[in-house]
Design an enzyme around this catalytic site. Structure first.
Site, short mmCIF file in Angstrom:
data_model
loop_
_atom_site.label_atom_id
_atom_site.label_comp_id
_atom_site.label_asym_id
_atom_site.label_seq_id
_atom_site.Cartn_x
_atom_site.Cartn_y
_atom_site.Cartn_z
N GLU A 1 -6.51 5.31 -8.66
CA GLU A 1 -7.79 5.85 -8.19
C GLU A 1 -8.35 6.95 -9.10
OE1 GLU A 1 -9.83 6.81 -3.93
OE2 GLU A 1 -7.99 5.67 -4.16
N LYS B 1 -9.61 2.24 -9.00
CA LYS B 1 -10.17 2.41 -7.66
C LYS B 1 -11.28 3.45 -7.68
CE LYS B 1 -7.66 2.23 -3.71
NZ LYS B 1 -6.51 2.55 -2.82
N PHE C 1 -11.88 -1.15 4.89
CA PHE C 1 -10.86 -0.39 5.62
C PHE C 1 -10.85 -0.75 7.11
CE2 PHE C 1 -9.55 3.61 3.09
CZ PHE C 1 -9.47 2.88 1.92
N THR D 1 -13.18 1.10 -3.06
CA THR D 1 -12.46 1.54 -1.88
C THR D 1 -13.38 2.32 -0.94
OG1 THR D 1 -10.42 2.64 -1.17
CG2 THR D 1 -11.60 3.65 -3.01
N ASP E 1 0.85 -1.19 0.00
CA ASP E 1 0.00 0.00 0.00
C ASP E 1 0.89 1.24 0.00
OD1 ASP E 1 -2.44 1.30 0.02
OD2 ASP E 1 -2.72 1.18 2.18
#
Length: 315
Positions: A89, A125, A171, A149, A16
């Site tokens: 993203e 994303k 998350f 996400t 990440d």
């Protein structure tokens, strides 16, 4: 065997980070980025030339295009060091605009293809709003794979499964943060650790639901605060982990056992749920934590996107 190597036996390990120079030492399969991670990376001296080169090459183009080209440049560098996929993203400011999200995603994919990269090596994303999930459904139908996400609730996960998205990123750490903050002085860290961590419980519930009903969408736990959250999810399809926690796992020799098991999930008694738009919105509204963290996450990513734009304009 260290815990990182042990974890790789059960789970696909994903890095990440936007800091691609760190990746090789951990040998992850995939990598994920977001505006905050790219912003963090471009402010490091070793990445300043990459920002300058990209801006210089595309000066005069629309700011959103230059931003996408910068994200894709980082993605290409990352793909040069990993065997698998990178997640890139879509601008968080488009989180409530289905058609704009689809258009932006298609452009990102075209930019990767122009660099000679196969469509299957990129995950787009998108925030797991109703509009984002609908955009992902349309993209998946066109062969563009997505990573949903800012996912904090069962309702979001079920809607993503219905939309046949490639992957979701629940998350863990941000769910933990919310519960810890709301418990205040009553929070008992030891009692809410490991399998009792509220973020771990959320991902476990989603994983068991997907495996029970044969939903093909991959589950990738994300946003970890400590190694205990990671080891409690060993066996999850994928886990995306920041470099500092990857380093901690690599330095720890303690035994690691599988925590999540698809075969066990298939034998559980779980009720099926379906959502239309109204049902989804109501279920999300009923979940104060998910509602607050989704809104907060979109706002934070939007702030970092604006900061990145300022750096682009100044370069």
């Amino acid at each position: 065997m260290n815990q990182l190597d042990a974890l790789k036996q059960f789970t696909t390990v994903v890095a990440d980070t936007g800091d691609f120079k760190q990746l090789a030492q951990f040998q992850p399969q995939d990598a994920t980025t977001n505006p905050s991670l790219i912003l963090k990376a471009v402010q490091k001296p070793e990445y300043a030339p990459l920002l300058k080169d990209t801006v210089a090459a595309w000066r005069g183009r629309a700011l959103d295009e230059v931003m996408d080209r910068l994200l894709v440049r980082f993605g290409c560098e990352i793909l040069g060091t990993i065997p698998g996929r990178v997640s890139t993203e879509v601008d968080a400011r488009l989180s409530f605009d289905t058609s704009a999200t689809v258009s932006r995603a298609e452009r990102i994919i075209e930019l990767y293809q122009a660099e000679g990269l196969h469509i299957d090596r990129v995950l787009i994303k998108v925030a797991a709003t109703w509009e984002g999930i609908e955009a992902a459904r349309r993209l998946e139908a066109r062969g563009i794979h997505t990573n949903l996400t800012l996912l904090f609730s069962m309702a979001q996960a079920i809607a993503c499964g219905q939309a046949k998205v490639q992957l979701i990123s629940p998350f863990v750490g941000r769910i933990y943060d919310w519960h810890k903050k709301h418990a205040g002085a009553a929070w008992d860290e030891a009692a809410r650790a490991g399998a009792n961590d509220p973020g771990v419980q959320s991902v476990t519930q989603i994983y068991n639901y997907y495996k029970h009903f044969g939903i093909a969408t991959e589950v990738m736990g994300a946003s970890f605060r400590n190694v205990g959250q990671i080891t409690a999810l060993a066996g999850c399809d994928l886990l995306t982990i920041a470099p500092d926690l990857l380093a901690q796992l690599a330095q720890t020799e303690a035994p690691l056992v599988r925590a999540l098991d698809a075969n066990a999930a298939r034998k559980m008694e779980i009720a099926a749920v379906q959502y239309d738009e109204a049902g989804f919105r109501y279920a999300l509204n009923e979940d104060a934590m998910a509602t607050e963290k989704l809104a907060e996450g979109i706002r934070a990513f939007a702030v970092d996107a604006i900061q990145l734009e300022k750096l682009i304009l100044a370069a």
